[in-house]
Design a protein around this motif. Sequence first.
Motif, mmCIF file in Angstrom:
data_model
loop_
_atom_site.group_PDB
_atom_site.id
_atom_site.type_symbol
_atom_site.label_atom_id
_atom_site.label_comp_id
_atom_site.label_asym_id
_atom_site.label_seq_id
_atom_site.Cartn_x
_atom_site.Cartn_y
_atom_site.Cartn_z
ATOM 1 N N TYR A 77 0.649 -1.402 0.085
ATOM 2 C CA TYR A 77 0.159 0.684 0.510
ATOM 3 C C TYR A 77 0.833 1.458 0.111
ATOM 4 O O TYR A 77 1.512 1.699 0.942
ATOM 5 N N LYS A 90 -3.900 0.696 -7.048
ATOM 6 C CA LYS A 90 -4.058 -1.272 -6.415
ATOM 7 C C LYS A 90 -3.664 -1.410 -7.811
ATOM 8 O O LYS A 90 -3.873 -1.489 -9.002
ATOM 9 N N ASN A 91 -3.515 -3.081 -7.435
ATOM 10 C CA ASN A 91 -2.842 -4.372 -8.601
ATOM 11 C C ASN A 91 -4.310 -4.287 -9.375
ATOM 12 O O ASN A 91 -5.146 -4.592 -8.209
ATOM 13 N N SER A 93 -5.343 -7.453 -9.222
ATOM 14 C CA SER A 93 -6.185 -8.189 -8.274
ATOM 15 C C SER A 93 -6.284 -7.610 -6.970
ATOM 16 O O SER A 93 -6.988 -8.541 -6.018
ATOM 17 N N GLN A 94 -6.184 -6.431 -6.714
ATOM 18 C CA GLN A 94 -6.616 -5.777 -5.085
ATOM 19 C C GLN A 94 -6.223 -7.096 -4.346
ATOM 20 O O GLN A 94 -5.804 -7.142 -3.064
ATOM 21 N N SER A 95 -4.313 -7.716 -4.564
ATOM 22 C CA SER A 95 -3.738 -8.255 -3.670
ATOM 23 C C SER A 95 -2.314 -7.334 -3.265
ATOM 24 O O SER A 95 -1.982 -6.520 -5.035
ATOM 25 N N TYR A 96 -1.320 -7.384 -2.618
ATOM 26 C CA TYR A 96 -0.294 -7.236 -2.304
ATOM 27 C C TYR A 96 1.076 -8.269 -2.380
ATOM 28 O O TYR A 96 0.411 -9.531 -2.067
ATOM 29 N N TYR A 110 2.635 -5.973 -12.345
ATOM 30 C CA TYR A 110 1.768 -5.640 -11.163
ATOM 31 C C TYR A 110 2.079 -3.497 -11.625
ATOM 32 O O TYR A 110 2.740 -2.973 -11.282
ATOM 33 N N ASN A 111 0.762 -3.209 -10.837
ATOM 34 C CA ASN A 111 0.610 -1.945 -10.995
ATOM 35 C C ASN A 111 1.511 -0.630 -10.045
ATOM 36 O O ASN A 111 1.771 0.250 -10.593
ATOM 37 N N LYS A 244 -10.127 0.324 -17.387
ATOM 38 C CA LYS A 244 -10.227 0.163 -16.825
ATOM 39 C C LYS A 244 -11.787 -0.478 -16.781
ATOM 40 O O LYS A 244 -12.235 0.919 -17.902
#
Length: 452
Positions: A77, A90-91, A93-96, A110-111, A244
């Motif tokens: 984050y 945010k990625n 996948s909404q994960s880190y 990865y973003n 998007k």
Amino acid sequence: STLKDKNALHAAMVMIDNKTMEIMAMIGSVDFFDYGKGQVDATLVKKQVASTMKPFAYALALDNGIFHTSSILPDVYTQFYSKVGNYIPKNFSQSYHGPIRLAKALGCSYNIPAVYVINTVGMVPFYNFIRSIGFDSINRSPSFYGLGIVLGNAEVTLLELANAYTIFPREGIFEHANCIRKIVDRGGKEYVVTSDKGIRVLQPSTCYLINHILSEYKYKVEAFGLHSAIHFPFPFAAKTGTSKDFKDNFVAGYNKNITCAVWVGNLYNETLDNLPAVSGAGIVLKNILLHLWNSGFPFAKFTFPTKEVHEVRICMLSGLPATPFCPQTEYELYAHTVPKGVCTWHSSGKTTVPAEYVRWAAEKHYSVLKDAAVRIIFPKNGATFKIDKTVRKSLQAIPLQAAGTKKEIQWFVDGHFIGKGSEIVWQLQQGNHIICARSDKVAEYVNIVVLE
């Protein structure tokens, strides 16, 4: 299911000969006689090309020696600050993914690491670079696009995208693509159309590193799986982009001979049905390439510049030259900048990572590197937060995180003690605030703003 079942009603493709820069194919629609949008040339329609913009940022960073291929980038984050406002990417996948090596960050698309790269390189240098490789549609000020430009928020054409990607197989030379060889007047006299003289925008060794990352599937498998459409049985570099809300699919790729870019979407400006680019435009590209391959079209390997590029065995977690303590290692390629020292993250069966990865480390059961001084991990100095009036104030809070010491950490806001521990929660209050983390006689301060 077919692409039409996903509301992907339209597609376009551009293919360029990398040697001559002639446009070999330019297909603007699936069916010219389609009454709806068949006569719209989608290769010239401006769209947000999403993650297909990322390789240009990584290439610029590598070319300038700011990073190397195993530089560790933060996929946690992160709030980025600018004069036009804060940006929290945010990625997909909404994960880190914690500390991530540059090559893997690009391969997996990865973003957050991509935004970190452009933030480090600088918006203006990146803006000037992409303008120099034919993105004429990007004609607003850099601040208009912001850091999101690396994630493809700027609208460009498919032809511009394909043309820009030719710099990688052409070893850093940009030249405008052309579609006319000669002009013959009614008297039969021929006029040869000469192309513009190419300009060098990247070093050949930089291009080879990008080619290697985008064509070696080991860098992509974590995000795309073992059997995705961009895993080819021949040498070919490719990068996908999903805009998007699944509005558009893009993929751009190349080998030594050709560069090809594909768009799949909907010219009625409708969203696709959860269709990522790897499953849409990626499949179209793969079918095109398989047809060429089965027809005997050559797919030669990229030329390895032996004098400029060399291998080093590295730790797969730290990205540093490996030691006997590193559990997973592999060879990585380097050109202008190489990692210094050796891996310090592993020792005698123990893994210790830098303090900024404290949350990620907890999930992996890794230790966190302890410094002598306390450091505030979150929030960052200068951060701005906004209270949402539609949500109860009691639910609006932020974490206060610190690391760097084994001793007890005490927290103060505007001089008032509010709690202790490496992480506590503080309820947002309107105004300018000074947050202090104190451990023993050492303290660190950050200033934040809370708007209402």
